[in-house]
Design an enzyme around this catalytic site. Structure first.
Site, PDB file in Angstrom:
ATOM      1  NE  ARG A 141      10.266  -2.025 -59.331  1.00 16.24           N
ATOM      2  CZ  ARG A 141      10.041  -0.707 -59.203  1.00 16.24           C
ATOM      3  NH1 ARG A 141       9.172  -0.260 -58.323  1.00 16.24           N
ATOM      4  NH2 ARG A 141      10.679   0.153 -59.945  1.00 16.24           N
ATOM      5  CG  HIS A 174      15.384   1.097 -60.826  1.00 17.51           C
ATOM      6  ND1 HIS A 174      14.977   0.480 -61.988  1.00 17.51           N
ATOM      7  CD2 HIS A 174      14.300   1.783 -60.368  1.00 17.51           C
ATOM      8  CE1 HIS A 174      13.709   0.787 -62.202  1.00 17.51           C
ATOM      9  NE2 HIS A 174      13.280   1.568 -61.244  1.00 17.51           N
TER      10      HIS A 174
END
Ligand code: NCD
Length: 358
Positions: A141, A174
Protein backbone atom coordinates in the site's frame (compact mmCIF):
# COMPACT_ATOMS: atom_id res chain seq x y z
CA UNK A 1 4.63 -5.90 -33.03
CA UNK A 2 5.21 -9.39 -31.71
CA UNK A 3 4.23 -9.76 -28.05
CA UNK A 4 7.69 -10.59 -26.66
CA UNK A 5 9.31 -7.73 -28.54
CA UNK A 6 6.61 -5.42 -27.27
CA UNK A 7 7.16 -6.61 -23.72
CA UNK A 8 10.91 -6.08 -24.00
CA UNK A 9 10.40 -2.59 -25.35
CA UNK A 10 7.81 -1.77 -22.67
CA UNK A 11 10.10 -3.20 -20.01
CA UNK A 12 12.83 -0.70 -20.81
CA UNK A 13 11.10 2.58 -20.33
CA UNK A 14 8.85 3.13 -17.28
CA UNK A 15 7.38 6.45 -18.44
CA UNK A 16 6.43 4.95 -21.78
CA UNK A 17 5.00 1.89 -20.10
CA UNK A 18 3.06 3.92 -17.53
CA UNK A 19 1.48 6.08 -20.23
CA UNK A 20 0.39 3.06 -22.29
CA UNK A 21 -3.13 1.84 -22.69
CA UNK A 22 -4.20 -0.64 -19.99
CA UNK A 23 -4.87 -3.38 -22.57
CA UNK A 24 -1.23 -3.25 -23.65
CA UNK A 25 -0.01 -3.35 -20.06
CA UNK A 26 -1.99 -6.32 -18.79
CA UNK A 27 0.05 -9.11 -20.47
CA UNK A 28 3.10 -7.74 -18.68
CA UNK A 29 1.55 -8.70 -15.34
CA UNK A 30 0.49 -12.26 -16.26
CA UNK A 31 2.49 -15.45 -16.67
CA UNK A 32 1.34 -18.66 -18.30
CA UNK A 33 -2.25 -17.37 -18.53
CA UNK A 34 -2.39 -16.65 -14.83
CA UNK A 35 -2.19 -13.39 -12.89
CA UNK A 36 1.33 -12.83 -11.66
CA UNK A 37 0.70 -9.38 -10.17
CA UNK A 38 -2.62 -7.97 -9.03
CA UNK A 39 -2.64 -4.25 -9.71
CA UNK A 40 -5.82 -3.20 -11.48
CA UNK A 41 -9.48 -4.28 -11.39
CA UNK A 42 -9.32 -4.54 -15.17
CA UNK A 43 -7.30 -7.74 -14.72
CA UNK A 44 -10.40 -9.66 -13.60
CA UNK A 45 -12.86 -11.18 -16.03
CA UNK A 46 -16.09 -12.90 -15.06
CA UNK A 47 -14.66 -16.41 -15.22
CA UNK A 48 -11.80 -15.50 -12.89
CA UNK A 49 -14.12 -13.69 -10.47
CA UNK A 50 -16.46 -16.68 -10.25
CA UNK A 51 -13.51 -19.00 -9.86
CA UNK A 52 -12.00 -16.96 -7.01
CA UNK A 53 -15.39 -16.81 -5.26
CA UNK A 54 -15.54 -20.61 -5.41
CA UNK A 55 -11.97 -20.91 -4.09
CA UNK A 56 -12.77 -18.50 -1.23
CA UNK A 57 -15.94 -20.48 -0.37
CA UNK A 58 -13.94 -23.68 -0.37
CA UNK A 59 -11.25 -22.20 1.87
CA UNK A 60 -13.84 -20.98 4.37
CA UNK A 61 -15.52 -24.37 4.48
CA UNK A 62 -12.46 -26.60 4.60
CA UNK A 63 -10.69 -24.61 7.33
CA UNK A 64 -13.60 -25.03 9.73
CA UNK A 65 -11.99 -28.11 11.19
CA UNK A 66 -8.40 -28.56 12.35
CA UNK A 67 -7.47 -31.19 9.76
CA UNK A 68 -8.63 -28.94 6.92
CA UNK A 69 -7.02 -25.83 8.42
CA UNK A 70 -3.72 -27.71 8.91
CA UNK A 71 -3.74 -28.99 5.33
CA UNK A 72 -4.38 -25.50 3.92
CA UNK A 73 -1.70 -23.99 6.18
CA UNK A 74 0.88 -26.27 4.55
CA UNK A 75 0.13 -25.11 1.00
CA UNK A 76 2.50 -22.14 1.09
CA UNK A 77 4.50 -22.92 4.21
CA UNK A 78 7.68 -22.77 2.10
CA UNK A 79 7.01 -19.18 0.97
CA UNK A 80 7.45 -15.73 2.52
CA UNK A 81 5.54 -12.50 1.98
CA UNK A 82 6.43 -8.88 2.67
CA UNK A 83 3.70 -6.45 3.61
CA UNK A 84 4.94 -2.98 2.72
CA UNK A 85 2.18 -0.70 3.98
CA UNK A 86 3.46 2.86 4.19
CA UNK A 87 0.02 4.47 4.32
CA UNK A 88 -2.39 4.07 7.24
CA UNK A 89 -4.20 0.75 7.21
CA UNK A 90 -5.92 -1.44 9.76
CA UNK A 91 -8.23 -3.89 8.01
CA UNK A 92 -6.48 -4.28 4.66
CA UNK A 93 -3.19 -4.94 6.44
CA UNK A 94 -4.69 -7.41 8.93
CA UNK A 95 -6.81 -9.02 6.27
CA UNK A 96 -3.78 -9.70 4.05
CA UNK A 97 -1.68 -10.77 7.04
CA UNK A 98 -4.27 -13.32 8.10
CA UNK A 99 -4.90 -14.43 4.52
CA UNK A 100 -1.17 -15.22 4.30
CA UNK A 101 -1.29 -17.09 7.61
CA UNK A 102 -4.28 -19.20 6.52
CA UNK A 103 -2.08 -20.49 3.68
CA UNK A 104 1.01 -20.85 5.89
CA UNK A 105 2.98 -18.00 4.26
CA UNK A 106 5.46 -16.43 6.65
CA UNK A 107 5.23 -12.66 6.76
CA UNK A 108 7.37 -9.63 7.46
CA UNK A 109 6.27 -6.01 7.37
CA UNK A 110 7.30 -2.40 6.92
CA UNK A 111 4.63 0.06 7.98
CA UNK A 112 6.55 3.27 8.19
CA UNK A 113 9.37 4.55 5.98
CA UNK A 114 10.92 6.23 9.05
CA UNK A 115 12.14 2.82 10.18
CA UNK A 116 13.67 1.89 6.83
CA UNK A 117 16.82 2.96 5.02
CA UNK A 118 14.75 5.40 2.98
CA UNK A 119 15.57 7.70 5.92
CA UNK A 120 19.27 7.34 5.00
CA UNK A 121 18.48 8.53 1.50
CA UNK A 122 17.88 5.18 -0.19
CA UNK A 123 15.43 5.49 -3.06
CA UNK A 124 12.07 3.74 -2.59
CA UNK A 125 12.96 1.62 -5.65
CA UNK A 126 16.17 0.36 -4.01
CA UNK A 127 14.32 -0.31 -0.76
CA UNK A 128 11.76 -2.41 -2.61
CA UNK A 129 14.48 -4.30 -4.46
CA UNK A 130 16.20 -4.98 -1.17
CA UNK A 131 13.25 -6.53 0.55
CA UNK A 132 12.24 -8.43 -2.58
CA UNK A 133 15.49 -10.38 -2.14
CA UNK A 134 14.10 -11.99 0.99
CA UNK A 135 10.54 -12.84 0.00
CA UNK A 136 8.33 -14.53 -2.59
CA UNK A 137 5.43 -12.04 -2.57
CA UNK A 138 5.12 -8.30 -2.03
CA UNK A 139 1.84 -6.82 -0.84
CA UNK A 140 1.98 -3.07 -1.02
CA UNK A 141 0.00 0.00 0.00
CA UNK A 142 1.52 3.29 -1.05
CA UNK A 143 0.37 6.92 -1.11
CA UNK A 144 1.95 7.74 -4.47
CA UNK A 145 -0.28 6.90 -7.44
CA UNK A 146 1.51 4.52 -9.80
CA UNK A 147 4.15 3.43 -7.29
CA UNK A 148 2.75 -0.07 -6.81
CA UNK A 149 2.52 -0.49 -10.58
CA UNK A 150 6.09 0.73 -10.97
CA UNK A 151 7.26 -1.80 -8.40
CA UNK A 152 5.55 -4.63 -10.28
CA UNK A 153 6.91 -3.38 -13.60
CA UNK A 154 10.38 -3.25 -12.14
CA UNK A 155 10.10 -6.70 -10.52
CA UNK A 156 9.12 -8.19 -13.86
CA UNK A 157 12.40 -7.01 -15.35
CA UNK A 158 14.73 -8.60 -12.82
CA UNK A 159 15.96 -12.19 -12.72
CA UNK A 160 13.92 -13.15 -9.68
CA UNK A 161 10.49 -11.66 -10.35
CA UNK A 162 8.44 -11.41 -7.17
CA UNK A 163 4.68 -11.02 -7.60
CA UNK A 164 3.18 -7.77 -6.35
CA UNK A 165 -0.34 -7.27 -5.00
CA UNK A 166 -1.78 -3.78 -4.79
CA UNK A 167 -3.22 -3.14 -1.33
CA UNK A 168 -4.26 0.41 -2.19
CA UNK A 169 -2.41 2.82 -4.43
CA UNK A 170 -2.82 6.58 -3.96
CA UNK A 171 -6.17 7.74 -5.30
CA UNK A 172 -6.09 5.38 -8.26
CA UNK A 173 -6.96 1.78 -7.41
CA UNK A 174 -7.61 -0.74 -4.68
CA UNK A 175 -8.36 -3.89 -6.70
CA UNK A 176 -8.58 -6.39 -3.83
CA UNK A 177 -11.13 -4.16 -2.09
CA UNK A 178 -13.18 -4.30 -5.31
CA UNK A 179 -12.74 -8.06 -5.30
CA UNK A 180 -14.13 -8.37 -1.76
CA UNK A 181 -16.89 -5.93 -2.64
CA UNK A 182 -18.13 -8.04 -5.58
CA UNK A 183 -17.66 -11.19 -3.51
CA UNK A 184 -19.97 -9.56 -0.95
CA UNK A 185 -22.50 -8.61 -3.65
CA UNK A 186 -22.28 -12.20 -4.90
CA UNK A 187 -22.91 -13.66 -1.43
CA UNK A 188 -25.47 -11.19 -0.14
CA UNK A 189 -27.71 -10.52 -3.15
CA UNK A 190 -29.68 -13.35 -4.80
CA UNK A 191 -28.19 -13.68 -8.30
CA UNK A 192 -25.22 -11.44 -7.37
CA UNK A 193 -24.68 -8.04 -8.97
CA UNK A 194 -26.46 -8.89 -12.28
CA UNK A 195 -29.43 -6.64 -13.00
CA UNK A 196 -28.98 -4.71 -9.76
CA UNK A 197 -28.94 -1.00 -9.01
CA UNK A 198 -25.82 -0.10 -7.07
CA UNK A 199 -25.71 3.31 -5.44
CA UNK A 200 -22.26 4.64 -4.50
CA UNK A 201 -22.24 7.52 -2.05
CA UNK A 202 -19.69 10.03 -0.74
CA UNK A 203 -16.28 11.08 -1.97
CA UNK A 204 -16.34 9.51 -5.41
CA UNK A 205 -13.61 11.79 -6.71
CA UNK A 206 -10.88 10.65 -4.38
CA UNK A 207 -12.07 7.28 -3.12
CA UNK A 208 -10.08 4.53 -4.83
CA UNK A 209 -12.51 1.78 -3.78
CA UNK A 210 -15.41 3.17 -5.83
CA UNK A 211 -13.12 3.53 -8.83
CA UNK A 212 -11.95 -0.08 -8.67
CA UNK A 213 -15.47 -1.35 -8.03
CA UNK A 214 -16.83 0.57 -11.04
CA UNK A 215 -14.30 -1.13 -13.32
CA UNK A 216 -15.46 -4.57 -12.15
CA UNK A 217 -19.06 -3.83 -13.13
CA UNK A 218 -18.25 -4.54 -16.77
CA UNK A 219 -18.34 -8.23 -15.84
CA UNK A 220 -22.05 -8.18 -14.92
CA UNK A 221 -25.06 -7.75 -17.16
CA UNK A 222 -27.80 -5.26 -16.45
CA UNK A 223 -26.05 -3.37 -13.64
CA UNK A 224 -27.16 0.24 -13.14
CA UNK A 225 -24.94 2.62 -11.20
CA UNK A 226 -26.02 5.73 -9.36
CA UNK A 227 -23.28 8.07 -8.13
CA UNK A 228 -24.31 10.26 -5.21
CA UNK A 229 -21.92 12.99 -4.11
CA UNK A 230 -21.61 16.71 -3.57
CA UNK A 231 -20.86 18.37 -6.95
CA UNK A 232 -17.25 19.00 -5.82
CA UNK A 233 -16.61 15.28 -5.25
CA UNK A 234 -18.09 13.70 -8.37
CA UNK A 235 -16.71 10.57 -9.98
CA UNK A 236 -13.75 11.33 -12.26
CA UNK A 237 -14.19 11.52 -16.04
CA UNK A 238 -11.95 8.51 -16.78
CA UNK A 239 -14.36 6.19 -14.93
CA UNK A 240 -17.43 7.75 -16.56
CA UNK A 241 -15.81 7.26 -19.98
CA UNK A 242 -15.04 3.64 -19.11
CA UNK A 243 -18.70 3.06 -18.18
CA UNK A 244 -19.88 4.67 -21.41
CA UNK A 245 -17.49 2.54 -23.46
CA UNK A 246 -18.84 -0.61 -21.82
CA UNK A 247 -22.48 0.54 -22.08
CA UNK A 248 -22.95 0.44 -18.30
CA UNK A 249 -25.75 2.89 -17.47
CA UNK A 250 -25.02 5.38 -14.72
CA UNK A 251 -26.39 8.63 -13.43
CA UNK A 252 -25.09 11.27 -11.07
CA UNK A 253 -27.01 13.13 -8.38
CA UNK A 254 -26.54 14.95 -5.09
CA UNK A 255 -29.97 13.89 -3.83
CA UNK A 256 -29.32 10.71 -1.83
CA UNK A 257 -32.80 10.50 -0.34
CA UNK A 258 -34.44 10.36 -3.77
CA UNK A 259 -32.48 7.28 -4.91
CA UNK A 260 -32.57 5.21 -1.72
CA UNK A 261 -35.81 3.36 -2.57
CA UNK A 262 -34.47 1.98 -5.87
CA UNK A 263 -31.12 0.70 -4.52
CA UNK A 264 -30.27 -3.00 -4.30
CA UNK A 265 -26.92 -2.13 -2.79
CA UNK A 266 -25.86 1.13 -1.16
CA UNK A 267 -22.09 1.55 -1.03
CA UNK A 268 -21.23 4.26 1.49
CA UNK A 269 -17.78 5.88 1.63
CA UNK A 270 -16.04 8.43 3.83
CA UNK A 271 -14.72 11.80 2.75
CA UNK A 272 -11.05 11.36 1.82
CA UNK A 273 -9.94 14.65 3.35
CA UNK A 274 -6.32 13.53 3.59
CA UNK A 275 -6.25 14.54 -0.10
CA UNK A 276 -7.51 18.10 0.59
CA UNK A 277 -5.22 20.82 -0.72
CA UNK A 278 -6.60 23.53 1.59
CA UNK A 279 -9.14 21.81 3.84
CA UNK A 280 -11.76 22.37 1.12
CA UNK A 281 -13.98 19.49 2.21
CA UNK A 282 -14.40 21.11 5.67
CA UNK A 283 -16.78 23.64 4.14
CA UNK A 284 -19.06 21.00 2.57
CA UNK A 285 -22.37 20.03 4.11
CA UNK A 286 -21.96 16.25 4.13
CA UNK A 287 -24.94 15.41 6.31
CA UNK A 288 -27.04 14.77 3.18
CA UNK A 289 -24.70 11.92 2.31
CA UNK A 290 -25.20 9.99 5.53
CA UNK A 291 -27.29 6.87 6.10
CA UNK A 292 -29.42 7.00 9.26
CA UNK A 293 -31.67 4.59 11.14
CA UNK A 294 -34.77 6.26 9.67
CA UNK A 295 -33.52 5.43 6.15
CA UNK A 296 -33.91 1.73 6.91
CA UNK A 297 -37.65 2.24 6.47
CA UNK A 298 -37.17 3.68 2.98
CA UNK A 299 -34.83 1.14 1.39
CA UNK A 300 -35.94 -2.17 -0.15
CA UNK A 301 -36.51 -5.03 2.33
CA UNK A 302 -33.67 -7.01 0.69
CA UNK A 303 -31.27 -4.16 -0.12
CA UNK A 304 -27.79 -4.29 1.38
CA UNK A 305 -25.67 -1.53 2.91
CA UNK A 306 -21.94 -1.75 2.29
CA UNK A 307 -18.91 0.32 3.30
CA UNK A 308 -15.20 -0.36 2.69
CA UNK A 309 -14.56 1.06 6.21
CA UNK A 310 -13.24 2.89 8.16
CA UNK A 311 -16.41 4.91 8.72
CA UNK A 312 -16.78 8.24 10.38
CA UNK A 313 -20.34 9.54 10.50
CA UNK A 314 -21.63 8.22 7.17
CA UNK A 315 -23.57 5.38 8.79
CA UNK A 316 -25.21 5.71 12.17
CA UNK A 317 -23.93 2.86 14.38
CA UNK A 318 -27.49 1.67 15.23
CA UNK A 319 -27.82 0.70 11.55
CA UNK A 320 -25.31 -2.11 12.24
CA UNK A 321 -28.02 -4.13 13.98
CA UNK A 322 -30.13 -4.38 10.83
CA UNK A 323 -29.57 -7.56 8.79
CA UNK A 324 -29.17 -5.50 5.66
CA UNK A 325 -26.00 -3.86 7.03
CA UNK A 326 -23.38 -6.20 5.60
CA UNK A 327 -20.19 -4.16 6.05
CA UNK A 328 -18.78 -6.26 8.89
CA UNK A 329 -19.35 -9.39 6.82
CA UNK A 330 -17.86 -7.55 3.84
CA UNK A 331 -14.71 -6.94 5.90
CA UNK A 332 -14.40 -10.62 6.77
CA UNK A 333 -15.06 -11.64 3.18
CA UNK A 334 -11.89 -9.71 2.37
CA UNK A 335 -9.65 -12.12 4.23
CA UNK A 336 -11.06 -15.16 2.41
CA UNK A 337 -11.01 -13.68 -1.08
CA UNK A 338 -7.45 -12.42 -0.52
CA UNK A 339 -6.41 -15.91 0.60
CA UNK A 340 -8.08 -17.25 -2.57
CA UNK A 341 -6.21 -14.72 -4.72
CA UNK A 342 -2.83 -15.52 -3.14
CA UNK A 343 -3.40 -19.26 -3.56
CA UNK A 344 -4.26 -18.61 -7.22
CA UNK A 345 -1.18 -16.44 -7.84
CA UNK A 346 1.03 -19.23 -6.46
CA UNK A 347 -0.90 -21.92 -8.36
CA UNK A 348 -1.86 -23.94 -5.28
CA UNK A 349 -5.61 -23.25 -5.61
CA UNK A 350 -6.08 -26.71 -7.14
CA UNK A 351 -4.64 -28.34 -4.01
CA UNK A 352 -7.23 -26.96 -1.59
CA UNK A 353 -9.16 -30.03 -0.46
CA UNK A 354 -12.92 -30.15 -0.83
CA UNK A 355 -14.75 -29.87 2.50
CA UNK A 356 -15.19 -33.31 4.01
CA UNK A 357 -12.17 -34.69 2.08
CA UNK A 358 -9.54 -34.01 4.75
C1 NCD B 1 -10.33 2.19 2.03
C2 NCD B 1 -8.99 2.67 1.50
O1 NCD B 1 -7.97 2.58 2.16
O2 NCD B 1 -9.01 3.11 0.35
N1 NCD B 1 -10.21 1.41 3.17
C3 NCD B 1 -9.96 0.07 3.03
O3 NCD B 1 -9.00 -0.34 2.41
N2 NCD B 1 -10.85 -0.76 3.58
C4 NCD B 1 -11.32 3.27 2.18
C5 NCD B 1 -10.98 4.47 3.01
O4 NCD B 1 -9.89 4.62 3.56
O5 NCD B 1 -11.88 5.31 3.11
Amino acid sequence: MEQTALMTEMGRDWDKFHASDIARKLPFFSRENRLHDCLFSQQFDRALLDYLFAVADRLRAVTQNKTGADTVSQLLAHKRAMLYFVQPSTRTFLSFLNACHILGLKTSEIRDTSTSSEMKGESPEDTVRTFSSYVDLIIMRHPTPGFVEKTAWFMNRIKRPVPVINGGSGKDQHPTQALLDVYTLHRSLPGGPEGKTIVMVGDLKRGRTVRSLSYLMKNYRGVKLVFVSPPQLRMEADILEFLQRHAIPYRETDDFASVMPEADAIYMTRIQDEHDQAEESKSLDLSRFHFRAQDLKVIKPNAIIMHPLPRRHEIEPVVDDDDRAVFWRQERNGMWIRAALISYIFGVDGQIPAPGKT
